[in-house]
Design a protein around this motif. Structure first.
Motif, PDB file in Angstrom:
ATOM      1  N   PRO A 169       0.810  -1.229   0.000  1.00 32.46           N
ATOM      2  CA  PRO A 169       0.000   0.000   0.000  1.00 32.46           C
ATOM      3  C   PRO A 169       0.839   1.274   0.000  1.00 32.46           C
ATOM      4  N   ARG A 170       2.087   1.194   0.449  1.00 32.17           N
ATOM      5  CA  ARG A 170       2.938   2.382   0.448  1.00 32.17           C
ATOM      6  C   ARG A 170       3.478   2.704  -0.950  1.00 32.17           C
ATOM      7  N   ASP A 171       3.386   1.725  -1.864  1.00 36.09           N
ATOM      8  CA  ASP A 171       3.933   1.910  -3.213  1.00 36.09           C
ATOM      9  C   ASP A 171       2.853   2.118  -4.272  1.00 36.09           C
ATOM     10  N   PHE A 172       1.634   1.650  -3.994  1.00 38.98           N
ATOM     11  CA  PHE A 172       0.550   1.765  -4.970  1.00 38.98           C
ATOM     12  C   PHE A 172      -0.714   2.239  -4.259  1.00 38.98           C
ATOM     13  N   ASP A 173      -1.195   3.395  -4.628  1.00 44.02           N
ATOM     14  CA  ASP A 173      -2.485   3.841  -4.104  1.00 44.02           C
ATOM     15  C   ASP A 173      -3.597   3.408  -5.066  1.00 44.02           C
ATOM     16  N   ASP A 174      -4.825   3.741  -4.759  1.00 37.73           N
ATOM     17  CA  ASP A 174      -5.956   3.298  -5.588  1.00 37.73           C
ATOM     18  C   ASP A 174      -5.854   3.818  -7.023  1.00 37.73           C
ATOM     19  N   LYS A 175      -5.432   5.046  -7.170  1.00 37.78           N
ATOM     20  CA  LYS A 175      -5.311   5.624  -8.500  1.00 37.78           C
ATOM     21  C   LYS A 175      -4.243   4.908  -9.320  1.00 37.78           C
ATOM     22  N   GLU A 176      -3.110   4.613  -8.682  1.00 37.94           N
ATOM     23  CA  GLU A 176      -2.020   3.934  -9.406  1.00 37.94           C
ATOM     24  C   GLU A 176      -2.411   2.504  -9.764  1.00 37.94           C
ATOM     25  N   ARG A 177      -3.207   1.845  -8.920  1.00 35.57           N
ATOM     26  CA  ARG A 177      -3.645   0.494  -9.253  1.00 35.57           C
ATOM     27  C   ARG A 177      -4.588   0.492 -10.457  1.00 35.57           C
ATOM     28  N   MET A 178      -5.384   1.537 -10.599  1.00 36.93           N
ATOM     29  CA  MET A 178      -6.237   1.644 -11.788  1.00 36.93           C
ATOM     30  C   MET A 178      -5.385   1.803 -13.038  1.00 36.93           C
ATOM     31  N   ILE A 179      -4.334   2.612 -12.933  1.00 34.74           N
ATOM     32  CA  ILE A 179      -3.425   2.791 -14.070  1.00 34.74           C
ATOM     33  C   ILE A 179      -2.679   1.491 -14.347  1.00 34.74           C
ATOM     34  N   LEU A 180      -2.270   0.795 -13.263  1.00 35.51           N
ATOM     35  CA  LEU A 180      -1.535  -0.465 -13.408  1.00 35.51           C
ATOM     36  C   LEU A 180      -2.356  -1.501 -14.162  1.00 35.51           C
ATOM     37  N   GLU A 181      -3.654  -1.551 -13.933  1.00 31.67           N
ATOM     38  CA  GLU A 181      -4.504  -2.535 -14.599  1.00 31.67           C
ATOM     39  C   GLU A 181      -4.424  -2.392 -16.116  1.00 31.67           C
ATOM     40  N   HIS A 182      -4.423  -1.158 -16.626  1.00 32.05           N
ATOM     41  CA  HIS A 182      -4.303  -0.939 -18.072  1.00 32.05           C
ATOM     42  C   HIS A 182      -2.860  -1.114 -18.545  1.00 32.05           C
ATOM     43  N   GLU A 183      -1.923  -0.728 -17.697  1.00 33.84           N
ATOM     44  CA  GLU A 183      -0.515  -0.835 -18.073  1.00 33.84           C
ATOM     45  C   GLU A 183      -0.094  -2.295 -18.225  1.00 33.84           C
ATOM     46  N   LEU A 184      -0.674  -3.187 -17.416  1.00 35.34           N
ATOM     47  CA  LEU A 184      -0.333  -4.607 -17.499  1.00 35.34           C
ATOM     48  C   LEU A 184      -0.730  -5.197 -18.851  1.00 35.34           C
ATOM     49  N   ASP A 185      -1.868  -4.772 -19.408  1.00 32.62           N
ATOM     50  CA  ASP A 185      -2.274  -5.252 -20.732  1.00 32.62           C
ATOM     51  C   ASP A 185      -1.275  -4.821 -21.802  1.00 32.62           C
ATOM     52  N   ILE A 186      -0.882  -3.561 -21.747  1.00 35.32           N
ATOM     53  CA  ILE A 186       0.080  -3.041 -22.722  1.00 35.32           C
ATOM     54  C   ILE A 186       1.424  -3.742 -22.566  1.00 35.32           C
ATOM     55  N   TYR A 187       1.845  -3.903 -21.319  1.00 35.77           N
ATOM     56  CA  TYR A 187       3.134  -4.550 -21.024  1.00 35.77           C
ATOM     57  C   TYR A 187       3.158  -5.972 -21.569  1.00 35.77           C
ATOM     58  N   TYR A 188       2.128  -6.763 -21.287  1.00 35.70           N
ATOM     59  CA  TYR A 188       2.112  -8.157 -21.722  1.00 35.70           C
ATOM     60  C   TYR A 188       2.111  -8.252 -23.242  1.00 35.70           C
ATOM     61  N   HIS A 189       1.329  -7.429 -23.896  1.00 32.95           N
ATOM     62  CA  HIS A 189       1.290  -7.448 -25.366  1.00 32.95           C
ATOM     63  C   HIS A 189       2.654  -7.121 -25.944  1.00 32.95           C
ATOM     64  N   PHE A 190       3.361  -6.193 -25.299  1.00 26.88           N
ATOM     65  CA  PHE A 190       4.680  -5.801 -25.805  1.00 26.88           C
ATOM     66  C   PHE A 190       5.697  -6.919 -25.629  1.00 26.88           C
ATOM     67  N   VAL A 191       5.854  -7.433 -24.394  1.00 28.47           N
ATOM     68  CA  VAL A 191       6.913  -8.416 -24.120  1.00 28.47           C
ATOM     69  C   VAL A 191       6.627  -9.743 -24.817  1.00 28.47           C
ATOM     70  N   TYR A 192       5.357 -10.081 -24.991  1.00 32.50           N
ATOM     71  CA  TYR A 192       5.022 -11.341 -25.636  1.00 32.50           C
ATOM     72  C   TYR A 192       5.384 -11.325 -27.114  1.00 32.50           C
ATOM     73  N   ASN A 193       5.307 -10.168 -27.733  1.00 33.28           N
ATOM     74  CA  ASN A 193       5.547 -10.064 -29.170  1.00 33.28           C
ATOM     75  C   ASN A 193       6.942  -9.552 -29.521  1.00 33.28           C
ATOM     76  N   ASP A 194       7.720  -9.142 -28.525  1.00 28.54           N
ATOM     77  CA  ASP A 194       9.070  -8.642 -28.784  1.00 28.54           C
ATOM     78  C   ASP A 194      10.056  -9.802 -28.651  1.00 28.54           C
ATOM     79  N   VAL A 195      10.789 -10.118 -29.729  1.00 31.40           N
ATOM     80  CA  VAL A 195      11.703 -11.265 -29.721  1.00 31.40           C
ATOM     81  C   VAL A 195      12.830 -11.102 -28.709  1.00 31.40           C
ATOM     82  N   ARG A 196      13.139  -9.859 -28.351  1.00 30.80           N
ATOM     83  CA  ARG A 196      14.217  -9.629 -27.387  1.00 30.80           C
ATOM     84  C   ARG A 196      13.863 -10.189 -26.006  1.00 30.80           C
ATOM     85  N   PHE A 197      12.583 -10.342 -25.727  1.00 36.25           N
ATOM     86  CA  PHE A 197      12.135 -10.831 -24.426  1.00 36.25           C
ATOM     87  C   PHE A 197      11.711 -12.298 -24.495  1.00 36.25           C
TER      88      PHE A 197
END
Length: 492
Positions: free
Chosen positions: A364-392
């Motif tokens: 809770p000291r690192d993620f507040d409610d607002k940041e968790r809402m942003i994290l939920e969308h960021e995780l989708d973008i992150y997974y799509h990127f790393v899954y399709n990038d051959v470097r990862f």
């Protein structure tokens, strides 16, 4: 009494670092005294316990006590400072538990310690051991029985096992197997010409034990088990070892023990028979009826295979596997299960957005409610990127993932995901670094330096322990800084 403090963090390159920051004196080892000493040290270095995200010690009650231990006091101030019991220490406890609970294993370790004591108790016996081994090696080289070359056929001795490092028993057993003919001759000498009747009686008893198939079986079984656990113990000594990789290694080791339990008896038995043939020890026919050497008149109504396979082999391995499950209970906690969703192996097959969102709620000291809402969308973008990038595509763990994200500057595109990565990486795995610090204290604080001040001791220890950083410091810079500290009569 000294307390060593090591900080674990992720640097700007995404690499896990463990650095020694100093030792502090404590009046006693109570949790309150330890906490006060840490508070003073943190204040000195302008650090705050609110930024701590993990703590690791051995299993001492004053450190890991649930209610009054140091762990509990820190958690009262900071609920995100999760405690991890040193994995390397728990491996030792697994071996110790089996050695204490199984009578046959306990007797073997007791007699093993007695062998080392009798053989190494005098310089004359040590020299005799070396000379006999040297003669045997020369004879085998002359008969083309062994290979020669650089680093081969070095002089060895019977290694004494340590009380606090049970994997040192592996070296003792391997040295005993290598020096078995020489150890027998030394014991025969002690049996005939020992210093007193007690020593001669000990040597006679050990020689009798050496001739039994039971000794050979216990020796090879324990050697196999310690060999499996030693690989895990060595892997945990790495500074950059992360918690998820350590959990995978523990699971692999437990699976190997299970495979050994199901299919390994015949392999161990074959090694025992080979050893018996080499050293003229009577082999047992597994189909014959078992005779208890301690009470030969008592009928057992079982054959040798049943006794060695089920009563010894399976029993010891079942105890070992059970202890692994009991000692590493935190592996099944929600914290580590949620962290496992970050693992990049097999093309991020363990990725789970729900688990990572739950993980963010644990900090809770690192993620507040607002940041968790942003994290939920960021995780989708992150997974799509790393899954399709051959470097990862072919990463081995989260340590590799963090380094690559910094190298590709994607930690700036996915800052909240990178924050989760850092929180996972800073969790301590083992206290190996702390133990290295205490080893350095023994070298630095000798009898001649017994009265040096704490500041001087810390400075000397930092130079000795953090030798990689110390090697980068130029002598000219040290002289220049010393010169500028105050006005001096001459130029250095």
């Amino acid at each position: 009494m000294l307390q060593a403090v090591v900080l674990r963090f992720v640097d700007k390159c995404g690499i896990v670092q463990e650095i020694f920051i100093g030792v502090v004196h404590v009046m006693d080892t109570s949790a309150l005294s330890l906490k006060s000493a840490l508070d003073a040290l943190f204040a000195k270095h302008r650090l705050s316990f609110t930024k701590v995200r993990g703590q690791g010690y051995d299993g001492a009650s004053n450190m890991s006590g649930k209610f009054n231990g140091l762990k509990a006091l820190i958690l009262n101030d900071n609920e995100s400072a999760f405690y991890i019991h040193c994995f390397a220490h728990q491996i030792q406890l697994v071996v110790v538990a089996v050695a204490k609970k199984h009578d046959g294993v306990k007797d073997f370790f007791d007699l093993l310690a007695l062998v080392v004591t009798v053989v190494n108790s005098s310089c004359k016996r040590k020299d005799m051991l070396r000379e006999i081994h040297k003669d045997r090696i020369q004879e085998e080289i002359g008969n083309d029985e062994i290979e020669t070359g650089k680093g081969l056929n070095q002089e060895i001795s019977l290694v004494r096992a340590g009380d606090t490092r049970w994997n040192s028993h592996l070296k003792t057993i391997t040295s005993l197997i290598s020096l078995f003919p020489e150890v027998k001759k030394v014991l025969e000498y002690v049996e005939d010409d020992g210093d007193n009747g007690s020593t001669r009686l000990q040597a006679s008893g050990l020689l009798s034990y050496f001739k039994t198939f039971e000794f050979v079986f216990y020796m090879h079984l324990i050697l196999t088990i310690l060999g499996l656990t030693n690989s895990l113990s060595q892997a945990l000594q790495r500074k950059d070892q992360d918690i998820l990789e350590a959990v995978d290694l523990i699971g692999t080791t437990k699976a190997q023990l299970q495979m050994l339990r199901e299919n390994g008896f015949d392999q161990v038995l074959e090694k025992c028979y080979s050893f018996c043939d080499k050293h003229e020890i009577v082999k047992l026919d597994m189909a014959e009826g078992y005779v208890n050497t301690r009470n030969p008149r008592k009928r057992m109504n079982i054959n040798n295979r049943h006794h060695y396979n089920y009563d010894i082999f399976n029993t010891i391995l079942d105890m070992q596997i059970r202890e692994f499950g009991d000692r590493f209970g935190e592996i099944s906690t929600d914290l580590l299960q949620n962290m496992a969703a970050l693992n990049p192996r097999n093309s991020f097959s363990q990725f789970n957005k729900s688990s990572l969102l739950k993980l963010s709620k644990m900090y809770p000291r690192d993620f507040d409610d607002k940041e968790r809402m942003i994290l939920e969308h960021e995780l989708d973008i992150y997974y799509h990127f790393v899954y399709n990038d051959v470097r990862f595509a072919n990463l081995n763990g989260i340590a590799d993932l963090a380094r690559l994200k910094v190298a590709t500057r994607k930690h700036l595109s996915h800052p909240l995901v990178y924050q989760l990565l850092k929180l996972t990486l800073v969790l301590p795995v083992a206290t190996a670094m702390v133990e290295r610090c205490f080893s350095s204290i023994k070298l630095v604080k000798t009898d001649l330096r017994n009265r040096i001040s704490d500041d001087f001791l810390n400075a000397a220890l930092i130079c000795d322990i953090e030798n990689e950083a110390h090697a980068k410091v130029k002598t000219e810079d040290v002289i220049d800084r010393f010169q500028k500290m105050k006005t001096r009569r001459g130029q250095i």
